[in-house]
Design a protein around this motif. Structure first.
Motif, PDB file in Angstrom:
ATOM      1  N   GLY A 124      51.671  65.041  77.742  1.00 49.02           N
ATOM      2  CA  GLY A 124      51.591  63.667  78.194  1.00 49.02           C
ATOM      3  C   GLY A 124      50.246  63.371  78.829  1.00 49.02           C
ATOM      4  O   GLY A 124      49.638  64.253  79.457  1.00 49.02           O
ATOM      5  N   ARG A 125      49.780  62.127  78.680  1.00 51.82           N
ATOM      6  CA  ARG A 125      48.489  61.730  79.270  1.00 51.82           C
ATOM      7  C   ARG A 125      48.727  61.284  80.710  1.00 51.82           C
ATOM      8  O   ARG A 125      49.378  60.263  80.966  1.00 51.82           O
ATOM      9  CB  ARG A 125      47.868  60.587  78.467  1.00 51.82           C
ATOM     10  CG  ARG A 125      47.327  61.027  77.116  1.00 51.82           C
ATOM     11  CD  ARG A 125      46.691  59.859  76.372  1.00 51.82           C
ATOM     12  NE  ARG A 125      45.496  59.367  77.029  1.00 51.82           N
ATOM     13  CZ  ARG A 125      44.293  59.928  76.945  1.00 51.82           C
ATOM     14  NH1 ARG A 125      44.126  61.017  76.208  1.00 51.82           N
ATOM     15  NH2 ARG A 125      43.251  59.406  77.554  1.00 51.82           N
ATOM     16  N   GLU A 126      48.180  62.028  81.656  1.00 54.36           N
ATOM     17  CA  GLU A 126      48.457  61.736  83.068  1.00 54.36           C
ATOM     18  C   GLU A 126      47.835  60.417  83.514  1.00 54.36           C
ATOM     19  O   GLU A 126      48.314  59.791  84.447  1.00 54.36           O
ATOM     20  CB  GLU A 126      47.968  62.881  83.961  1.00 54.36           C
ATOM     21  CG  GLU A 126      46.471  63.055  84.039  1.00 54.36           C
ATOM     22  CD  GLU A 126      46.095  64.162  85.018  1.00 54.36           C
ATOM     23  OE1 GLU A 126      45.432  63.842  86.016  1.00 54.36           O
ATOM     24  OE2 GLU A 126      46.490  65.323  84.779  1.00 54.36           O
ATOM     25  N   ALA A 127      46.783  59.953  82.831  1.00 59.14           N
ATOM     26  CA  ALA A 127      46.133  58.708  83.237  1.00 59.14           C
ATOM     27  C   ALA A 127      46.855  57.474  82.727  1.00 59.14           C
ATOM     28  O   ALA A 127      46.534  56.357  83.139  1.00 59.14           O
ATOM     29  CB  ALA A 127      44.694  58.691  82.716  1.00 59.14           C
ATOM     30  N   CYS A 161      59.850  56.350  69.923  1.00 56.54           N
ATOM     31  CA  CYS A 161      60.694  55.297  70.485  1.00 56.54           C
ATOM     32  C   CYS A 161      59.763  54.152  70.837  1.00 56.54           C
ATOM     33  O   CYS A 161      58.556  54.219  70.564  1.00 56.54           O
ATOM     34  CB  CYS A 161      61.532  55.766  71.671  1.00 56.54           C
ATOM     35  SG  CYS A 161      60.696  55.811  73.267  1.00 56.54           S
ATOM     36  N   SER A 162      60.266  53.123  71.462  1.00 60.48           N
ATOM     37  CA  SER A 162      59.435  51.951  71.743  1.00 60.48           C
ATOM     38  C   SER A 162      58.725  52.024  73.084  1.00 60.48           C
ATOM     39  O   SER A 162      57.994  51.103  73.444  1.00 60.48           O
ATOM     40  CB  SER A 162      60.301  50.689  71.710  1.00 60.48           C
ATOM     41  OG  SER A 162      61.245  50.699  72.775  1.00 60.48           O
ATOM     42  N   ASN A 163      58.917  53.120  73.842  1.00 61.47           N
ATOM     43  CA  ASN A 163      58.339  53.174  75.174  1.00 61.47           C
ATOM     44  C   ASN A 163      56.824  53.232  75.144  1.00 61.47           C
ATOM     45  O   ASN A 163      56.151  52.726  76.031  1.00 61.47           O
ATOM     46  CB  ASN A 163      58.900  54.375  75.942  1.00 61.47           C
ATOM     47  CG  ASN A 163      58.803  54.205  77.432  1.00 61.47           C
ATOM     48  OD1 ASN A 163      59.323  53.237  77.981  1.00 61.47           O
ATOM     49  ND2 ASN A 163      58.125  55.125  78.102  1.00 61.47           N
ATOM     50  N   GLY A 164      56.256  53.882  74.116  1.00 62.22           N
ATOM     51  CA  GLY A 164      54.805  53.913  73.961  1.00 62.22           C
ATOM     52  C   GLY A 164      54.112  54.812  74.951  1.00 62.22           C
ATOM     53  O   GLY A 164      53.105  54.432  75.564  1.00 62.22           O
ATOM     54  N   CYS A 165      54.585  56.029  75.117  1.00 63.27           N
ATOM     55  CA  CYS A 165      53.994  56.956  76.080  1.00 63.27           C
ATOM     56  C   CYS A 165      52.624  57.448  75.610  1.00 63.27           C
ATOM     57  O   CYS A 165      52.452  57.814  74.445  1.00 63.27           O
ATOM     58  CB  CYS A 165      54.907  58.163  76.280  1.00 63.27           C
ATOM     59  SG  CYS A 165      56.497  57.753  77.021  1.00 63.27           S
ATOM     60  N   ASN A 204      53.560  56.276  81.139  1.00 60.63           N
ATOM     61  CA  ASN A 204      54.397  57.456  81.370  1.00 60.63           C
ATOM     62  C   ASN A 204      53.883  58.412  82.431  1.00 60.63           C
ATOM     63  O   ASN A 204      54.583  59.328  82.836  1.00 60.63           O
ATOM     64  CB  ASN A 204      54.588  58.215  80.060  1.00 60.63           C
ATOM     65  CG  ASN A 204      53.278  58.632  79.411  1.00 60.63           C
ATOM     66  OD1 ASN A 204      52.330  57.857  79.343  1.00 60.63           O
ATOM     67  ND2 ASN A 204      53.231  59.852  78.912  1.00 60.63           N
ATOM     68  N   ARG A 205      52.637  58.227  82.920  1.00 63.59           N
ATOM     69  CA  ARG A 205      52.079  59.107  83.955  1.00 63.59           C
ATOM     70  C   ARG A 205      52.257  60.574  83.599  1.00 63.59           C
ATOM     71  O   ARG A 205      52.587  61.412  84.447  1.00 63.59           O
ATOM     72  CB  ARG A 205      52.751  58.825  85.301  1.00 63.59           C
ATOM     73  CG  ARG A 205      52.651  57.398  85.775  1.00 63.59           C
ATOM     74  CD  ARG A 205      51.286  57.073  86.317  1.00 63.59           C
ATOM     75  NE  ARG A 205      51.209  55.695  86.801  1.00 63.59           N
ATOM     76  CZ  ARG A 205      50.104  55.130  87.247  1.00 63.59           C
ATOM     77  NH1 ARG A 205      48.987  55.825  87.277  1.00 63.59           N
ATOM     78  NH2 ARG A 205      50.099  53.891  87.644  1.00 63.59           N
ATOM     79  N   GLY A 206      52.096  60.890  82.308  1.00 60.77           N
ATOM     80  CA  GLY A 206      52.141  62.278  81.860  1.00 60.77           C
ATOM     81  C   GLY A 206      53.470  62.748  81.324  1.00 60.77           C
ATOM     82  O   GLY A 206      53.553  63.829  80.727  1.00 60.77           O
ATOM     83  N   ARG A 207      54.512  61.982  81.528  1.00 61.91           N
ATOM     84  CA  ARG A 207      55.840  62.444  81.097  1.00 61.91           C
ATOM     85  C   ARG A 207      56.047  62.221  79.595  1.00 61.91           C
ATOM     86  O   ARG A 207      55.528  61.280  79.008  1.00 61.91           O
ATOM     87  CB  ARG A 207      56.934  61.705  81.866  1.00 61.91           C
ATOM     88  CG  ARG A 207      56.985  62.022  83.343  1.00 61.91           C
ATOM     89  CD  ARG A 207      57.783  60.960  84.077  1.00 61.91           C
ATOM     90  NE  ARG A 207      57.830  61.185  85.513  1.00 61.91           N
ATOM     91  CZ  ARG A 207      56.821  60.919  86.353  1.00 61.91           C
ATOM     92  NH1 ARG A 207      55.697  60.407  85.886  1.00 61.91           N
ATOM     93  NH2 ARG A 207      56.948  61.130  87.647  1.00 61.91           N
TER      94      ARG A 207
END
Length: 946
Positions: free
Chosen positions: A70-73, A46-50, A77-80
């Protein structure tokens, strides 16, 4: 499989309420085996770019993907991760991946080597350009290419091939986002940021089902709404989606009426005293015209147009006005509907009228639909000049030429970039003979699919399709190139929030599949593109080299990447542009200084008439003296071109479901996602279902003037008279019936953004008595398409040369006749003699070109002489009519000259262009004198009896 949650049933995950501070970390993970290593990337569904980490097992050559987390750093997205991000990765290992090139032989696609495939492509490209000019070559690309591939392709098409014909499937989803930002702020780039979610006390979502289209961003909004002091929320959407169900106020307008609703909202905000007049005066232009335009859109009038309660407009204005901040968003419900750009600009106007921009909690997110839609717009692979430069500004064209070390005259700046639907229209009429489709599936995603199948099936066009899977589009290609996808290549992607992520290659692509960048580099080498010093035009050989070249191209422009590097993007979070000496760590909030990129020498566009799409001239734009101020552009409501009637009594809208992306090329190959949403559906209101005797799940048939589709019924959560179908579902997995929503949609576009209208089509609805067979291509290719036509001929050019020559010869006669008809009028003899000489000079300049190209003159001279008919009585009225006749004829020449100049530039015929510019200059001076003389004579002639 180790998974932190079931994202299929728990789409958005548990709540972590937040208010005004950093969004709390929550790491989502879905891993089927313990990995040997983790590789940095971003989600591509999607376009959110997590930010995402790819789990890799190295138990076989090249490695294999075994999960994601998810990447917490990451600040995005803070990992989500959402359900598509957590499950879509399994498509990489699908057994039906394309692993070697295919070439059509004897009507069948057969395996070939890379050398065979690329040599054939290069031969066809060179032959087409030689016979038919670069205008016979087109590219249709994707919002899923990394920035490096996008930029490389942009250089190839602009400075290598020299064609205007390039666009991407971003035209279908978010071209209007870029257009609206340019119209208001002078350049692309989001004036809001995701961190505004935590701060804001009011959301306005217009045509944006965020819960389905950007699940992680929706989680962030839900967390803000669950804080101790929840923000208000207004949603404008004709369906009761999960997004709308969360709203404090849900406005359900009739399809195609967004401009009326937003005009009414702006009027009410002004009437209720919420306009920030100090901000408007200091930082905007156009308020008076906007206020005059919206003045008639009373709540009652809007209620009548949009079929909503009038009090909802008043309530929405009171909710927004009673807040201190506002974060506005919009997406396909605006962009793909009637007056898309005009409506998106009105969303911008809401925030600007309130002065709510450039500070925490106050912003606008003109959302994207794809992970690198922003890169398409930035790099120029969507048609514009690279780095938000202005095709209408000669200085910007010269900048590009210096950067690429090419002659500015070789760059195709003679017309606006060709948008997607126009590209396929040129395929249809036979003028585009080679079309390269990259990473997208237009045979399902474009409107009016029967028409599109006819275009791709046309025998005269050579189609190249570059993809990871066989699709409805690759089945119709002459050459199929197997492409690497996410996880199998290195490159950067930029999301809606302007955050740039580095995606590292995690595993090798299957078989002989190659990255898009490697394919383009190989193509450029085989084509032997050179700069003006004879060195290779493309000077990089890998992804990092391409990124460094793009970084330099962007230096000093709004999307400034000059402070970024692969090293800087490695290991932590993505970084938002602009990132440069002034902002070494990137820029979370754009326009914090309230200075907008509207300076005429800097802006990306001079703007357009929002209703007609006519371009604003540089001269008119400069006259406005924007001086860093934003534009409040007004627009009247205009009804849709197609509305329900007795034969087609319903309105159909299309859109997305939460578990799939585009035409399901990847998500449809994930069992979890496929099982969650296995088929299309037709959503119908409870009232309409009851009236027609329709039961839940019953097979329905919906028919428009263009085609038909069948799907099971889904009842409820939509307004009576309106139907909805998801657009994801096509035919590659053989559903046994026609079910693609785009069999029904309109082949028309927004006048400014050129984005297609997917959101309204007049249809009829009935129960399906039996299933209809799958649609077939209008024409089956038996051989790889041949470049037909023999020696290059340009009859249309000859026709216009003949028309212009006849016009100028007619003007010679007309000026002489005018002199003889009005001998007593002092200035007529002198001016007629001068202008007759100019027309003779123009005709003489044209004759050598007519000899070279031909001059179609069938009946032109006699028809023009008859139309002109100079020689009326020697009265004031007679003189005026003769002057008007000559003015019309000069305009005939002027228009023909303007058309021919564009043709001469496209042909690279500088001698013809120079002679035409001389004719244009003389015509302009003739026009100006005639109009001045008419205005001078009019008061006495028309008002005073004689």
């Amino acid at each position: 499989m180790v998974s932190t949650r079931d994202s299929i049933t728990d789409i958005w995950g548990p709540r972590t309420p937040s208010l005004g501070s950093h969004w709390p970390i929550r790491v989502d993970q879905n891993v089927e085996e313990e990995p040997d290593r983790w590789v940095q990337a971003s989600c591509f569904l999607c376009s959110n770019g997590c930010g995402i980490d790819i789990a890799v097992k190295d138990d076989r050559p090249g490695g294999r993907i075994v999960g994601v987390r998810g990447r917490e750093a990451d600040i995005v997205n803070r990992g989500r991760l959402g359900p598509k991000g957590l499950h879509g990765w399994v498509a990489n290992a699908s057994v039906d991946r394309l692993t070697q090139p295919l070439v059509r032989r004897g009507g069948r696609l057969e395996p070939a080597s890379w050398d065979e495939a690329m040599d054939l492509i290069v031969a066809r490209m060179k032959a087409a350009k030689e016979k038919y000019t670069a205008g016979s070559i087109g590219f249709y690309t994707s919002g899923q290419l990394f920035a490096e591939a996008n930029y490389t392709l942009s250089v190839i098409r602009t400075a290598g091939i020299g064609t205007l014909h390039i666009d991407g499937n971003t035209r279908l989803c978010t071209a209007t986002a870029g257009a609206a930002l340019k119209e208001t702020f002078g350049a692309d780039g989001q004036p809001g940021t995701y961190s505004d979610v935590e701060a804001t006390d009011c959301f306005l979502l217009v045509g944006h089902d965020m819960a389905a289209t950007a699940t992680v961003l929706w989680s962030r909004v839900l967390d803000r709404r669950r804080a101790d002091r929840p923000s208000k929320m207004i949603v404008v959407d004709p369906r009761r989606t999960a997004t709308a169900a969360e709203a404090d106020l849900h406005i359900k307008p009739r399809l195609g009426t967004n401009v009326a609703v937003l005009n009414g909202l702006i009027r009410e905000l002004i009437e209720q005293g919420h306009a920030d007049r100090a901000f408007i005066e200091a930082h905007t232009l156009g308020y008076d015209e906007l206020s005059r335009t919206v003045a008639s859109y009373t709540p009652g009038k809007v209620a009548e147009i949009a079929r909503i309660p009038a009090d909802q407009i008043r309530e929405a204005a009171a909710m927004i006005g009673g807040s201190t901040m506002l974060l506005s968003t919009c997406l396909q419900g605006v962009y793909q509907s009637n007056q898309g750009t005009a409506a998106a600009v009105q969303v911008n106007n809401v925030n600007l009228v309130l002065g709510r921009i450039g500070r925490p909690g106050c912003g606008i997110l003109q959302m994207n639909g794809q992970p690198t839609a922003e890169n398409s717009r930035e790099t120029g692979s969507g048609g514009d000049l690279s780095a938000f430069r202005n095709f209408g500004n000669p200085r910007h064209v010269e900048e590009m030429a210096r950067l690429w070390n090419v002659d500015p005259a070789t760059l195709p700046d003679w017309g606006p970039p060709t948008h997607a639907l126009q590209i396929f229209d040129y395929v249809r009429d036979g003028s585009i003979r080679v079309l390269w489709i990259v990473g997208t599936n237009p045979a399902v995603s474009m409107p009016d699919l029967a028409r599109l199948r006819g275009d791709l099936g046309r025998r005269g066009v050579f189609v190249i399709a570059q993809d990871a899977f066989m699709t409805e589009t690759t089945e119709m290609a002459d050459v199929v190139l197997p492409a690497a996808i996410w996880g199998e290549k290195t490159g950067c992607s930029t999301n809606v929030d302007r955050v740039v992520h580095l995606n590292r290659k995690a595993v090798e692509p299957p078989g002989q599949a190659r990255s898009d960048l490697d394919i383009f580099l190989d193509f450029a080498r085989r084509m032997d593109f050179r700069d003006k010093d004879g060195a290779p035009l493309i000077k990089w050989t890998d992804a990092e080299g391409a990124f460094d070249a793009w970084r330099e191209c962007s230096r000093g422009r709004p999307c400034d990447y000059s402070g970024l590097s692969y090293a800087k993007l490695t290991g932590g979070s993505g970084i938002p542009w602009p990132c440069n000496d002034r902002h070494p760590d990137g820029s979370e909030r754009y326009y914090a200084d309230l200075h907008f990129p509207t300076d005429p020498d800097y802006c990306e566009s001079y703007g357009h008439d929002l209703l007609t799409g006519a371009a604003v001239t540089e001269e008119d734009y400069r006259a406005k003296r924007p001086d860093g101020r934003a534009f409040l552009r007004a627009a009247e409501y205009v009804p849709p071109t197609e509305e329900p009637d007795a034969d087609y009594p319903f309105y159909l809208s299309t859109g997305r479901v939460v578990f799939h992306f585009h035409t399901r090329t990847k998500t449809g190959r994930s069992k979890a996602l496929r099982d969650a949403a296995p088929d299309a559906f037709i959503q119908v209101s409870e009232e309409d279902a009851s009236r027609l005797g329709i039961a839940e799940g019953e097979m329905l048939r919906v028919t428009s003037r263009r085609g038909m589709a069948e799907a099971p019924a889904r009842i409820g959560d939509i307004e009576p008279g309106t139907l909805f179908m998801p657009f994801h579902y096509g035919y590659w997995d053989d559903p046994g019936r026609q079910r693609a929503a785009n069999e029904l949609t309109l082949y028309e576009w927004d006048p400014v953004s050129k984005q297609p209208h997917f959101k309204y089509a007049a249809v009829r609805l009935e129960k399906a008595a039996g299933l209809s067979p799958l649609p077939q291509p209008a024409e089956t290719k038996r051989e790889a398409a041949a470049l037909d036509g023999g020696a290059a001929s340009r009859p249309c050019l000859a026709d216009y040369i003949g028309l212009l020559l006849a016009s100028e010869e007619c003007l010679v006669r007309g000026w002489e006749t005018l002199r003889k008809a009005h001998p007593m009028t002092p200035d007529i003899g002198q001016q007629s003699a001068l202008f007759m000489g100019w027309s003779e000079e123009s005709a003489a300049a044209l004759r050598p070109h007519a000899a070279a190209y031909g001059a179609g003159r069938e009946g032109e001279a006699a028809a023009l002489d008859k139309a002109l008919a100079i020689g009326r009585p020697q009265t004031g009225f007679g003189l005026m009519r003769d002057l008007q006749g000559l003015w019309l004829m000069v305009n005939e020449s002027f228009v023909s000259t303007a058309v021919l100049i564009q043709g001469a530039r496209a042909l690279g015929d500088r001698a013809l262009e120079k002679d035409l510019q001389g004719i244009e200059s003389r015509n302009e001076r003739q026009r100006t004198w005639l109009l001045t003389r008419l205005r001078q004579a009019a008061p006495q002639t028309l008002a005073v009896p004689s």
